[in-house]
Motif scaffolding. Structure first.
Motif, short mmCIF file in Angstrom:
data_model
loop_
_atom_site.label_atom_id
_atom_site.label_comp_id
_atom_site.label_asym_id
_atom_site.label_seq_id
_atom_site.Cartn_x
_atom_site.Cartn_y
_atom_site.Cartn_z
N GLN A 856 11.93 -23.46 -20.67
CA GLN A 856 11.35 -24.73 -20.24
C GLN A 856 11.16 -25.63 -21.45
O GLN A 856 10.51 -25.29 -22.42
CB GLN A 856 10.01 -24.48 -19.55
CG GLN A 856 9.31 -25.73 -19.05
CD GLN A 856 8.00 -25.41 -18.36
OE1 GLN A 856 7.83 -24.32 -17.81
NE2 GLN A 856 7.07 -26.37 -18.38
N SER A 857 11.73 -26.83 -21.39
CA SER A 857 11.71 -27.73 -22.55
C SER A 857 10.57 -28.72 -22.54
O SER A 857 10.27 -29.34 -23.55
CB SER A 857 13.04 -28.50 -22.63
OG SER A 857 13.23 -29.27 -21.45
N ASP A 858 9.93 -28.93 -21.39
CA ASP A 858 8.87 -29.94 -21.31
C ASP A 858 7.84 -29.48 -20.27
O ASP A 858 8.12 -28.64 -19.41
CB ASP A 858 9.44 -31.30 -20.89
CG ASP A 858 8.47 -32.45 -21.18
OD1 ASP A 858 7.38 -32.17 -21.72
OD2 ASP A 858 8.80 -33.59 -20.85
N ASP A 859 6.62 -30.02 -20.40
CA ASP A 859 5.58 -29.71 -19.42
C ASP A 859 6.03 -30.19 -18.04
O ASP A 859 6.63 -31.26 -17.89
CB ASP A 859 4.27 -30.40 -19.79
CG ASP A 859 3.79 -30.03 -21.18
OD1 ASP A 859 3.10 -30.86 -21.80
OD2 ASP A 859 4.11 -28.91 -21.65
N MET A 860 5.71 -29.41 -17.03
CA MET A 860 6.09 -29.73 -15.65
C MET A 860 4.83 -29.85 -14.80
O MET A 860 4.06 -28.90 -14.70
CB MET A 860 7.02 -28.65 -15.08
CG MET A 860 8.30 -28.47 -15.88
SD MET A 860 9.27 -27.04 -15.32
CE MET A 860 9.77 -27.57 -13.70
N THR A 861 4.61 -31.04 -14.23
CA THR A 861 3.42 -31.28 -13.42
C THR A 861 3.83 -31.95 -12.12
O THR A 861 4.67 -32.85 -12.10
CB THR A 861 2.42 -32.17 -14.16
OG1 THR A 861 2.12 -31.58 -15.43
CG2 THR A 861 1.12 -32.33 -13.37
N LEU A 862 3.21 -31.50 -11.04
CA LEU A 862 3.57 -31.98 -9.72
C LEU A 862 2.30 -32.10 -8.87
O LEU A 862 1.45 -31.22 -8.89
CB LEU A 862 4.54 -31.00 -9.05
CG LEU A 862 5.19 -31.42 -7.73
CD1 LEU A 862 6.09 -32.63 -7.93
CD2 LEU A 862 6.00 -30.25 -7.17
N VAL A 863 2.18 -33.21 -8.14
CA VAL A 863 1.08 -33.44 -7.20
C VAL A 863 1.68 -33.89 -5.87
O VAL A 863 2.53 -34.78 -5.83
CB VAL A 863 0.09 -34.50 -7.72
CG1 VAL A 863 -0.93 -34.84 -6.65
CG2 VAL A 863 -0.60 -34.02 -8.98
N VAL A 864 1.23 -33.25 -4.79
CA VAL A 864 1.72 -33.58 -3.45
C VAL A 864 0.52 -33.92 -2.56
O VAL A 864 -0.48 -33.19 -2.55
CB VAL A 864 2.51 -32.40 -2.84
CG1 VAL A 864 2.85 -32.67 -1.38
CG2 VAL A 864 3.77 -32.15 -3.64
N LEU A 865 0.62 -35.03 -1.82
CA LEU A 865 -0.39 -35.44 -0.86
C LEU A 865 0.25 -35.62 0.50
O LEU A 865 1.28 -36.30 0.62
CB LEU A 865 -1.06 -36.76 -1.27
CG LEU A 865 -1.92 -36.77 -2.53
CD1 LEU A 865 -1.07 -37.04 -3.76
CD2 LEU A 865 -3.00 -37.82 -2.41
N ARG A 866 -0.32 -34.97 1.51
CA ARG A 866 0.19 -35.10 2.88
C ARG A 866 -0.92 -35.63 3.78
O ARG A 866 -2.04 -35.09 3.78
CB ARG A 866 0.69 -33.75 3.40
CG ARG A 866 1.90 -33.21 2.63
CD ARG A 866 2.39 -31.88 3.21
NE ARG A 866 2.99 -32.06 4.52
CZ ARG A 866 2.41 -31.71 5.66
NH1 ARG A 866 1.21 -31.17 5.65
NH2 ARG A 866 3.01 -31.88 6.82
N VAL A 867 -0.63 -36.67 4.54
CA VAL A 867 -1.59 -37.25 5.47
C VAL A 867 -1.50 -36.51 6.79
O VAL A 867 -0.41 -36.34 7.34
CB VAL A 867 -1.32 -38.76 5.68
CG1 VAL A 867 -2.35 -39.35 6.63
CG2 VAL A 867 -1.36 -39.48 4.35
N CYS A 868 -2.67 -36.06 7.28
CA CYS A 868 -2.71 -35.25 8.50
C CYS A 868 -3.33 -36.06 9.63
O CYS A 868 -4.01 -37.06 9.43
CB CYS A 868 -3.51 -33.97 8.27
SG CYS A 868 -3.00 -33.05 6.79
N ASP A 869 -3.16 -35.57 10.86
CA ASP A 869 -3.76 -36.21 12.03
C ASP A 869 -5.26 -35.97 12.10
O ASP A 869 -6.01 -36.79 12.59
CB ASP A 869 -3.11 -35.69 13.32
CG ASP A 869 -1.68 -36.20 13.45
OD1 ASP A 869 -1.46 -37.37 13.12
OD2 ASP A 869 -0.80 -35.43 13.88
N ARG A 870 -5.72 -34.82 11.61
CA ARG A 870 -7.13 -34.47 11.71
C ARG A 870 -7.98 -35.24 10.73
O ARG A 870 -7.51 -35.76 9.76
CB ARG A 870 -7.32 -32.98 11.47
CG ARG A 870 -6.72 -32.49 10.16
CD ARG A 870 -6.85 -31.00 10.03
NE ARG A 870 -6.17 -30.50 8.86
CZ ARG A 870 -6.69 -30.50 7.63
NH1 ARG A 870 -7.88 -31.00 7.44
NH2 ARG A 870 -6.03 -30.01 6.60
#
Length: 870
Positions: A856-870
């Protein structure tokens, strides 16, 4: 040196020029108005007004006719046709005749009744102004001299020391309106001067209601975000434009009435059809001030804010309500105040209005509503308070003497009774002097003299603590500077030791304080969760100290003589607590004090964390004797800076993950629980790698967490301040990209600012991928002053937002081929039906599959947001 020059704030030259022009105009007007108000005393060569000339239904009519003029043949409401043979085209014709005449002269008037065409001529004598000294004269002096001077001094002083504060300028507008309650007979001032005076009087009088409306919204506390949105919209879009239109027409008509009424007659007659509407709109604007104060007094949570609002509510209501009631009744009856009510009632209610500016002065100077003492040394306030006491003593003494002497003259007292009256007057004067001495003693106690500029000292301290990497010198420096700037006699620093927070350093105590609070103590939990300064009011039965704390913890705080608890936090970790005792001035900690202390606490917490990190690294390196140990410790500390728990947000499924390339790195993500159930989402990428990048990442996180809770929806301004903080705290070649968003679950609205970061991807149901390319600006930390723009996007159920750093898309395989955004989009689409945590894991796995074991050559960052019905 060059960086300091860049950061130096420019002087508010434009504000000072406007203030100087207003001050000169106000002084000139009030001087002429005061002379005109007392012709028998200040200008003995001037004749008193025989009556007041006004316009009624398009006709110049005589009002407030003096008795001797009435006897000469002028009646209330008569229409004035000519003055000394000259056709009355405007008030200036009548004013010039009075100005050029001397007491004893006569002026020739041509008159007619309002409903008749028959004209007659009368010659009326002009007399010198009254020199009678009685209670009515004293009240008039207070209304026409004391109140205007006091209001102007207060308004211009606050605007001078707070030139960039909108509340200070609104205060000035309100005070100028109070100084213009009475007409000054400007039509007799001569050419040019009469028009300038009429314009000044009319502008101050007409715009007073608008200033009162906005002053209620801004002073002394802003409404909590969103609470006054509807009323603010109605006021700004409807009420204020109507009032400004009325003010504009009013100023035009006022000048036209002086010079040539026929030029504005049609406009005046048209506007008078809606006079009742303009009156009640103005009354609504003035009433909104009191409504705002009463509403905010029930909404604010701070004890100091509640106290200020209670004082303001009581003083301004008592001061204004009687006069407003009389004005409304007089308006309904269709007459002037003096024509409807007795003189004593009118003058008494108007004099009571002095309570309004006096209350404002007390709330501003003593209760520090506008924090003027951060700009002006406290010694000046002390001088102001002392001077005010002397002035009040002189005014009351003069009132007592004039009233007593007038009473004695009118009653024809015998010699024994005169002696008794004189003795009583002397006793009253001595009693007033004794009261003034007690008030001065209280002022000496209330105002601590020889104060330092707290803002300057604490700002410098915030810069200094960044360079201190040892715990003991750090806490000694911080406590010494806080004690010096705010004059706090006793400060204790509590740090965690063996599961307890104990005083490790104390300043000002006769002996080392013995107090300890466990990790699970109620006070510690409160400071850890809220991460805000906590005021300690033992005397308030409803205070959290008495309502929530067990008796054992209250005893510990009493032993420390605590009045304010200041948490030293980084992320969710409470690194220490500062216990501050009552200030020597016995004044409460103001809003500005808290803002400065919070800034110092944020920097101190970061420095304390760095000091602890440095100590941990040094100890671990010495124990293990390997460089990898330093990286391991730093990685563990950095991992604790990432979110340990996610705030629960209704209708939102979200997750984030960061995987560093070298154990420690510069990628950063964060989730912030904000007021009203909102969520702050941050994703950043610091330039470089390793420990240097990790330290800058920690500084970025601390700055963002300090600013986000108080930013509201002004994300662009907040990122500008974060950029300035990061620029001040970092080397010249260091910077970071940053994407920050505020999610409102109620409106499903995402507001965001992109500071040089990769544009997030928005996957909508059945649509192509959208890029959030709006709302941006340069990277943070590279330049001192940057402007940012914010944008917003509405989210729908089943929408998925993907935030990432370039370590994801630039993942390399053994052939040095990048994974790329296209593959990222394909992988995300294949995971649309999964929960956010599974989406993050799946994308990471897909990127690893492409790398096929390549490092791995670089930092890996991930954020996921999902909108729900509830």
């Amino acid at each position: 040196m060059e960086r300091k020059a860049i950061r130096k704030q420019k002087a508010p030259a434009v504000q000072y020029l406007v203030l100087a022009a207003l001050f000169v105009s106000g002084c000139a007007y009030q001087t002429r108005a005061t002379i005109a108000a007392f012709p028998g005393f200040l200008d003995r060569e001037s004749a008193a007004w025989p009556f007041i000339l006004g316009y009624s239904h398009g006709q110049p009519t005589a009002t407030f006719v003096r008795p001797e003029v009435h006897a000469a043949g002028v009646h209330e409401g008569d229409v004035v046709i000519r003055v000394n043979g000259a056709l009355l085209t405007g008030k200036a014709v009548f004013g010039e005749a009075i100005r050029t005449a001397k007491p004893g002269d006569k002026i020739q008037l041509t008159l007619r009744s309002p409903n008749s065409t028959t004209q007659w001529e009368v010659a009326i004598p002009l007399e010198i102004g009254s020199r009678k000294l009685d209670w009515a004269f004293v009240l008039v002096v207070m209304l026409k001299v004391v109140m205007p001077v006091f209001c102007m001094l207060l308004g211009f002083w606050v605007a001078l020391v707070r030139p960039r504060d909108i509340a200070a300028w609104l205060l000035l507008g309100v005070m100028l309106g109070f100084s213009n309650l009475f007409t000054a007979g400007t039509e007799r001032w001569g050419p040019i001067a009469r028009d300038l005076g009429t314009f000044y009087y009319s502008a101050g009088n007409q715009l007073w209601a608008v200033c009162m409306l906005y002053f209620g919204l801004y002073f002394p506390e802003l409404f909590p975000p969103g609470r006054a949105r509807t009323w603010s919209w109605v006021a700004t879009r409807v009420l204020v434009p109507l009032l400004l239109a009325d003010a504009t027409v009013g100023m035009i008509v006022a000048i036209g009435e002086v010079e040539n009424y026929q030029s504005v007659a049609r406009l005046d007659m048209l506007w008078q059809r809606f006079s009742q509407l303009w009156f009640f709109l103005s009354l609504a604007a003035i009433g909104s001030f009191f409504s705002s104060v009463w509403t905010k007094s029930h909404m604010v949570t701070s004890a100091d804010a509640k106290r200020r609002l209670r004082l303001l509510r009581a003083g301004t209501t008592v001061g204004m309500l009687p006069a407003l009631v009389l004005i409304v009744i007089a308006r309904i009856k269709g007459g002037e105040l003096e024509q409807v009510f007795p003189e004593w009632l009118v003058l008494g209610s108007l004099v009571l209005m002095l309570l309004f500016p006096i209350t404002l002065a007390y709330v501003i100077v003593v209760q520090r509503a506008l924090d003027v003492r951060v700009v002006v040394r406290q010694g000046m306030q002390y001088a102001l308070a002392k001077g005010g006491i002397v002035f009040l003593q002189f005014l009351l003494t003069a009132t007592v003497l004039i009233t007593g002497i007038s009473y004695a003259r009118t009653q024809n007292l015998s010699l024994p009774n005169e002696i008794t009256a004189i003795a009583l007057l002397l006793l009253a004067v001595l009693w007033l002097r004794k009261g003034a001495l007690k008030l001065r003693a209280w002022t000496d106690k209330r105002f601590f003299r020889d104060a330092y500029n707290a803002e300057q000292i604490l700002t410098i301290l915030g810069d200094e603590v960044r360079s201190i990497v040892e715990t003991r010198p750090l806490i000694e420096r911080v406590t010494a500077k806080i004690a010096e700037s705010l004059h706090v006699p006793r400060i204790a620093v509590l740090l965690p030791q063996e599961g307890f927070y104990r005083p490790v350093y104390a300043l000002g105590y006769s002996s080392a304080p013995q107090a300890e609070f466990g990790e699970a103590a109620t006070m510690i939990q409160r400071l850890r969760e809220e991460a805000e300064p906590a005021r300690v009011y033992f005397e308030d039965e409803t205070s959290w100290v008495n309502a929530d704390l067990p008796e054992s913890e209250r005893r510990e705080l009493l032993a420390l003589d605590t009045q304010l608890l200041l948490p030293l936090s980084v992320k969710d970790k409470l690194l220490g607590v500062l216990s501050l005792a009552e200030k020597r001035s016995e004044e409460p900690y103001s809003g500005m004090d808290l803002r400065l202390l919070k800034s110092v606490a944020a920097q101190t917490g970061l420095a304390l964390a760095n000091a602890q990190l440095t100590t941990a690294i040094a100890e671990e390196t010495a124990r293990r004797e390997k460089m990898s140990c330093e990286l391991q410790i730093a990685r563990e500390v950095q991992e604790r800076l990432f979110p340990q728990k996610q705030p629960e947000v209704i209708g939102l499924d979200y997750c984030g993950k960061c995987r560093t390339a070298l154990g420690v790195g510069g990628d950063y993500y964060d989730f912030l629980a904000l007021p009203d159930g909102k969520l702050g989402i941050a994703l950043g990428d610091v330039s470089g790698k390793g420990i240097a990048a990790a330290l800058m990442m920690a500084s970025l996180e601390a700055s963002l967490r300090a600013e986000a809770p108080r930013a509201g929806t002004n994300l662009a301004g907040m990122i500008g301040r974060v950029n300035q903080m990061l620029f001040d705290a970092s080397a010249e070649d260091r910077y970071a990209t940053l994407f920050y968003a505020l999610y409102d679950p109620t409106a499903k609205l995402l507001t965001y600012v992109n500071a040089g970061h990769n544009a997030p991807m928005l996957f909508r149901q059945g649509r192509n991928v959208e890029r959030l390319n709006n709302g941006g600006g340069p990277v943070v930390g590279l330049m001192p002053e940057c402007n940012y723009e914010q944008a917003e996007v509405s989210l729908q159920p089943e929408d998925m937002l993907l935030l990432y750093t370039d370590g994801i898309t630039e993942a390399l395989n053994s052939a040095l081929e990048e994974w790329g955004e296209k593959r990222l989009i394909e992988a995300a689409r294949g995971l649309r039906s999964e929960e956010s945590e599974a989406v993050v894991a799946g994308i990471m796995q897909a990127a690893d599959g492409h790398a096929a074991g390549a490092p791995q050559s670089d930092d890996m960052t991930l954020v996921v947001l999902r909108v729900c019905d509830r």
